[in-house]
Design an enzyme around this catalytic site. Structure first.
Site: not given
Ligand code: PRP
Length: 176
Positions: A38, A157, A128, A100, A96, A151
């Site tokens: 990501g 993804d 988050k 989360d 990063e 998101v």
């Protein structure tokens, strides 16, 4: 899909982060550790915006916990071809895309810290905090603090799709 962060706003914020990082690591070699997959877009843009005098190295580890779901599985798989000696005495900045639950970074951070880096900091594009389960992973650099929505885009993804979008979007639950 709804756009949460427009491309221009993303780029402006990445530019600000790069300026701050360039100043704080002046005179050092910055060991950028990109967490695949990501973070690849963020690393590429951030690195291009760093001061050109700053010495950098790129390194990569792959971590995954989401599979085909929108919920973290809770178990983080980390694959790396790095030898642990590589961290010793280095100024490591983990790059990063999103924090989360904090599980991914907690695992990676613990591993690196056990190999005596000179310093270890975290730069995340998105944070988050509402979803945090592990609390020992507070990032030094944060692009945007976002609400608890799933998101996608700019590297992030859903089931390997949407990583190519140049903005951050919120996926409509009906599309999942
Ligand atoms: C995502 C993201 C972070 C991690 C954050 O990776 O890129 O690495 O989850 O979640 P956490 O704080 O709950 O651990 P993912 O497992 O989806 O792999 P990917 O980067 O290859 O898409």
């Amino acid at each position: 899909m709804k756009i949460l962060i427009e491309e221009a706003d993303l780029q402006e914020r990445v530019d600000e982060l790069a300026k701050k990082i360039s100043k704080e690591y002046e005179g050092k070699t910055l060991y950028l550790l990109c967490i695949l997959k990501g973070s690849v877009m963020f690393l590429a843009d951030l690195a291009k915006k760093l001061d050109t005098d700053l010495h950098t190295e790129f390194h990569f580890v792959e971590a995954s916990s989401y599979g085909e779901s929108t919920e973290s599985s809770g178990s983080v798989e980390v694959e790396s071809s790095l030898s642990h000696d590589e961290f010793e005495g280095k100024d490591v900045l983990i790059v990063e895309d999103i924090i989360d639950t904090g599980r991914t970074l907690s695992k990676i951070k613990k591993d690196i810290n056990s190999h005596n880096p000179a310093s270890l900091k975290i730069c995340t594009l998105l944070d988050k905090p509402e979803r945090r389960v592990i609390t020992d992973v507070e990032p030094e650099y944060i692009g945007f603090t976002i609400p608890d929505k799933f998101v996608i885009g700019y590297g992030l993804d859903y089931d390997q799709q949407y990583r190519n979008l140049p903005f951050i979007g919120i996926l409509d639950p009906e599309d999942i």
